[in-house]
Design an enzyme around this catalytic site. Structure first.
Site, PDB file in Angstrom:
ATOM      1  N   ARG A  47      56.630  62.322  33.184  1.00 16.51           N
ATOM      2  CA  ARG A  47      56.955  60.932  33.524  1.00 16.51           C
ATOM      3  C   ARG A  47      55.758  60.228  34.175  1.00 16.51           C
ATOM      4  O   ARG A  47      55.498  59.057  33.903  1.00 16.51           O
ATOM      5  CB  ARG A  47      58.181  60.910  34.461  1.00 16.51           C
ATOM      6  CG  ARG A  47      58.690  59.524  34.761  1.00 16.51           C
ATOM      7  CD  ARG A  47      60.042  59.536  35.492  1.00 16.51           C
ATOM      8  NE  ARG A  47      60.300  58.244  36.096  1.00 16.51           N
ATOM      9  CZ  ARG A  47      60.485  58.026  37.399  1.00 16.51           C
ATOM     10  NH1 ARG A  47      60.476  59.041  38.251  1.00 16.51           N
ATOM     11  NH2 ARG A  47      60.696  56.814  37.851  1.00 16.51           N
ATOM     12  N   HIS A  51      54.140  56.860  32.683  1.00 18.12           N
ATOM     13  CA  HIS A  51      54.100  55.599  33.438  1.00 18.12           C
ATOM     14  C   HIS A  51      52.678  55.147  33.751  1.00 18.12           C
ATOM     15  O   HIS A  51      52.442  53.959  33.952  1.00 18.12           O
ATOM     16  CB  HIS A  51      54.915  55.717  34.727  1.00 18.12           C
ATOM     17  CG  HIS A  51      56.382  55.547  34.508  1.00 18.12           C
ATOM     18  ND1 HIS A  51      57.244  55.080  35.476  1.00 18.12           N
ATOM     19  CD2 HIS A  51      57.159  55.769  33.416  1.00 18.12           C
ATOM     20  CE1 HIS A  51      58.471  55.037  34.991  1.00 18.12           C
ATOM     21  NE2 HIS A  51      58.451  55.461  33.748  1.00 18.12           N
ATOM     22  N   HIS A 174      63.105  62.557  26.586  1.00 16.23           N
ATOM     23  CA  HIS A 174      64.285  62.688  27.453  1.00 16.23           C
ATOM     24  C   HIS A 174      65.054  63.984  27.194  1.00 16.23           C
ATOM     25  O   HIS A 174      66.090  64.205  27.822  1.00 16.23           O
ATOM     26  CB  HIS A 174      65.177  61.450  27.325  1.00 16.23           C
ATOM     27  CG  HIS A 174      64.623  60.271  28.082  1.00 16.23           C
ATOM     28  ND1 HIS A 174      65.126  59.005  27.963  1.00 16.23           N
ATOM     29  CD2 HIS A 174      63.611  60.185  28.985  1.00 16.23           C
ATOM     30  CE1 HIS A 174      64.435  58.180  28.753  1.00 16.23           C
ATOM     31  NE2 HIS A 174      63.509  58.867  29.375  1.00 16.23           N
ATOM     32  N   TRP A 190      69.780  64.821  30.319  1.00 20.25           N
ATOM     33  CA  TRP A 190      70.161  64.417  28.957  1.00 20.25           C
ATOM     34  C   TRP A 190      70.589  65.629  28.118  1.00 20.25           C
ATOM     35  O   TRP A 190      71.312  65.484  27.140  1.00 20.25           O
ATOM     36  CB  TRP A 190      68.979  63.751  28.265  1.00 20.25           C
ATOM     37  CG  TRP A 190      68.587  62.402  28.775  1.00 20.25           C
ATOM     38  CD1 TRP A 190      69.021  61.197  28.272  1.00 20.25           C
ATOM     39  CD2 TRP A 190      67.685  62.084  29.847  1.00 20.25           C
ATOM     40  NE1 TRP A 190      68.430  60.165  28.974  1.00 20.25           N
ATOM     41  CE2 TRP A 190      67.607  60.673  29.937  1.00 20.25           C
ATOM     42  CE3 TRP A 190      66.920  62.853  30.736  1.00 20.25           C
ATOM     43  CZ2 TRP A 190      66.798  60.013  30.886  1.00 20.25           C
ATOM     44  CZ3 TRP A 190      66.125  62.202  31.681  1.00 20.25           C
ATOM     45  CH2 TRP A 190      66.081  60.799  31.742  1.00 20.25           C
TER      46      TRP A 190
HETATM   47 ZN1  ZEM Z   1      61.936  58.041  30.713  1.00 22.89          ZN
HETATM   48  N1  ZEM Z   1      63.229  57.687  32.275  1.00 22.89           N
HETATM   49  N2  ZEM Z   1      62.318  56.169  29.986  1.00 22.89           N
HETATM   50  N3  ZEM Z   1      60.599  58.345  29.257  1.00 22.89           N
HETATM   51  N4  ZEM Z   1      61.560  59.847  31.503  1.00 22.89           N
HETATM   52  C1  ZEM Z   1      63.584  58.576  33.250  1.00 22.89           C
HETATM   53  C2  ZEM Z   1      63.168  59.888  33.365  1.00 22.89           C
HETATM   54  C3  ZEM Z   1      62.249  60.480  32.530  1.00 22.89           C
HETATM   55  C4  ZEM Z   1      63.198  55.236  30.491  1.00 22.89           C
HETATM   56  C5  ZEM Z   1      63.822  55.283  31.758  1.00 22.89           C
HETATM   57  O1  ZEM Z   1      64.284  54.139  32.313  1.00 22.89           O
HETATM   58  C6  ZEM Z   1      63.908  56.489  32.508  1.00 22.89           C
HETATM   59  C7  ZEM Z   1      60.252  57.477  28.255  1.00 22.89           C
HETATM   60  C8  ZEM Z   1      60.922  56.320  27.948  1.00 22.89           C
HETATM   61  C9  ZEM Z   1      61.883  55.717  28.768  1.00 22.89           C
HETATM   62  C10 ZEM Z   1      60.700  60.769  30.966  1.00 22.89           C
HETATM   63  C11 ZEM Z   1      59.776  60.557  29.948  1.00 22.89           C
HETATM   64  C12 ZEM Z   1      59.734  59.405  29.170  1.00 22.89           C
HETATM   65  C13 ZEM Z   1      64.504  57.967  34.145  1.00 22.89           C
HETATM   66  C14 ZEM Z   1      65.089  58.637  35.377  1.00 22.89           C
HETATM   67  C15 ZEM Z   1      64.725  56.688  33.685  1.00 22.89           C
HETATM   68  C16 ZEM Z   1      65.671  55.681  34.323  1.00 22.89           C
HETATM   69  C17 ZEM Z   1      64.154  58.485  36.561  1.00 22.89           C
HETATM   70  C18 ZEM Z   1      64.711  59.192  37.770  1.00 22.89           C
HETATM   71  O2  ZEM Z   1      65.755  58.750  38.268  1.00 22.89           O
HETATM   72  O3  ZEM Z   1      64.109  60.197  38.212  1.00 22.89           O
HETATM   73  C19 ZEM Z   1      63.333  54.153  29.545  1.00 22.89           C
HETATM   74  C20 ZEM Z   1      64.197  52.910  29.671  1.00 22.89           C
HETATM   75  C21 ZEM Z   1      62.545  54.461  28.472  1.00 22.89           C
HETATM   76  C22 ZEM Z   1      62.432  53.655  27.229  1.00 22.89           C
HETATM   77  C23 ZEM Z   1      62.474  54.189  26.023  1.00 22.89           C
HETATM   78  C24 ZEM Z   1      59.118  57.985  27.533  1.00 22.89           C
HETATM   79  C25 ZEM Z   1      58.424  57.249  26.376  1.00 22.89           C
HETATM   80  C26 ZEM Z   1      58.782  59.187  28.109  1.00 22.89           C
HETATM   81  C27 ZEM Z   1      57.684  60.140  27.794  1.00 22.89           C
HETATM   82  C28 ZEM Z   1      57.101  60.202  26.591  1.00 22.89           C
HETATM   83  C29 ZEM Z   1      60.887  62.045  31.640  1.00 22.89           C
HETATM   84  C30 ZEM Z   1      60.187  63.355  31.301  1.00 22.89           C
HETATM   85  C31 ZEM Z   1      61.865  61.849  32.628  1.00 22.89           C
HETATM   86  C32 ZEM Z   1      62.439  62.891  33.591  1.00 22.89           C
HETATM   87  C33 ZEM Z   1      61.725  62.828  34.920  1.00 22.89           C
HETATM   88  C34 ZEM Z   1      62.256  63.828  35.919  1.00 22.89           C
HETATM   89  O4  ZEM Z   1      61.898  63.674  37.095  1.00 22.89           O
HETATM   90  O5  ZEM Z   1      62.993  64.747  35.573  1.00 22.89           O
END
Ligand code: ZEM
Length: 295
Positions: A47, A51, A174, A190
């Site tokens: 993440r 970001h 995810h 997920w």
């Molecule tokens: Zn995420 N992501 N993401 N994401 N994401 C979360 C967690 C993780 C969106 C999003 O709002 C959120 C991509 C795309 C998008 C990861 C990787 C990638 C979380 C939870 C949210 C709300 C955060 C938390 O509460 O800790 C949205 C709207 C996306 C649009 C498509 C893409 C692209 C990613 C990588 C290629 C990962 C690995 C996590 C888990 C983080 C963790 O701490 O476990």
């Protein structure tokens, strides 16, 4: 170590072997998570890599992984980045050990190591990012908002230069990790294997019945069968929008295809905003996993 610090002090030019050492150190750190989440720092490092890169705007050429501007306020405090202080803290320890690496290279390499060590595809990567300044930080609102729909997803990802197929492939990340109420407000993982990179995210989207969770938190879906898995509104859109759905189905049916497309899209994501001339190598490298080096 003293050797690595000395390297930073001289005009030391790191080689591929030096970056493999950093990769290895990150890889070893993933499992030092103990009771943290599901026992791995891998997901939160993915993440961070995402970001730090996903702020790119192709029109202005601003944002992206080059300057690692999430080190600075206000970008560090943007709501979308809640909880990433954990990931930056883990990376800071690696930085102390290898002071010669730039933060942009370190954070993107963290994403590569995490994906590869969690049984995902190889992610081609090369160094060359440089540390920027607070003035290079990006405005809030460049990362996707999980409460929104397909128009928003397209607006955000088209701005980075991605197409529908790449939006779907990238969303497959995810499969990893979970939502935290004290970070995004959402809750839960997920998939049933949040520390292993698989195409299960797409399989579950199609195979489970998803119902709106009844709770006081933000709108999210729960699987009807166990109620333990979740989908964000933006995840669910991938099986509602006709164009997205076609790719989501293909990835649900074929994990190899997902791995191939994810690798290409994620590698490209990690290079957004980095001028080509800055890269030290004309071709990205495939760094070895810890397992491969044991052989
Ligand atoms: Zn995420 N992501 N993401 N994401 N994401 C979360 C967690 C993780 C969106 C999003 O709002 C959120 C991509 C795309 C998008 C990861 C990787 C990638 C979380 C939870 C949210 C709300 C955060 C938390 O509460 O800790 C949205 C709207 C996306 C649009 C498509 C893409 C692209 C990613 C990588 C290629 C990962 C690995 C996590 C888990 C983080 C963790 O701490 O476990």
């Amino acid at each position: 170590s003293a050797t690595q610090a000395a390297k930073a002090a001289t005009n030391f030019v790191p080689s591929r072997a030096d970056y493999q050492k950093v990769y290895n150190r990150i890889a070893e750190t993933l499992d030092e998570a103990g009771e943290y989440d599901d026992g791995s720092y891998g997901p939160v490092l993915v993440r961070l890599a995402w970001h730090s890169s996903g702020t790119y705007d192709k029109e202005t050429g601003t944002g992206g992984s080059n300057y690692a501007t999430m080190r600075f306020e206000p970008e560090a405090l943007h709501g979308a980045n809640n909880g990433l202080n954990v990931a930056r803290g883990i990376m800071e320890k690696i930085k102390q050990e290898f002071p010669w690496i730039s933060y942009g290279d370190l954070w993107t390499l963290g994403g590569v190591a995490a994906i590869q060590e969690m049984q995902g595809p190889k992610i081609p990567w090369r160094p060359g990012r440089i540390d920027g300044f607070a003035k290079d930080a990006t405005p809030d609102g460049r990362l996707p908002d999980a409460t929104q729909g397909q128009d928003h997803l397209r607006k955000i990802f088209y701005r980075m230069g991605f197409n529908d197929q790449e939006i779907v492939a990238l969303s497959g990340a995810h499969a990893l990790g979970r939502c935290h109420t004290d970070r995004s407000g959402f809750e839960g993982p997920w998939t049933f294997s949040p520390t292993t990179f698989t195409h299960d995210y797409f399989k579950l989207l199609f195979d489970e019945k998803w119902v709106w969770r009844k709770w006081s938190g933000p709108k999210q879906l729960a699987d009807k069968k166990t109620g333990t898995l979740m989908m964000l509104p933006t995840d669910y859109v991938l099986i509602q929008d006709k164009s997205f759905k076609k790719y989501a189905k293909a990835y649900a049916d074929n994990q190899d295809l997902f791995f191939k497309d994810f690798s290409a899209a994620f590698a490209r994501l990690l290079e957004l905003g980095v001028p080509t001339a800055q890269f030290v190598s004309s071709e990205p490298w495939e760094l070895k996993t810890l397992d491969e080096q044991k052989k």
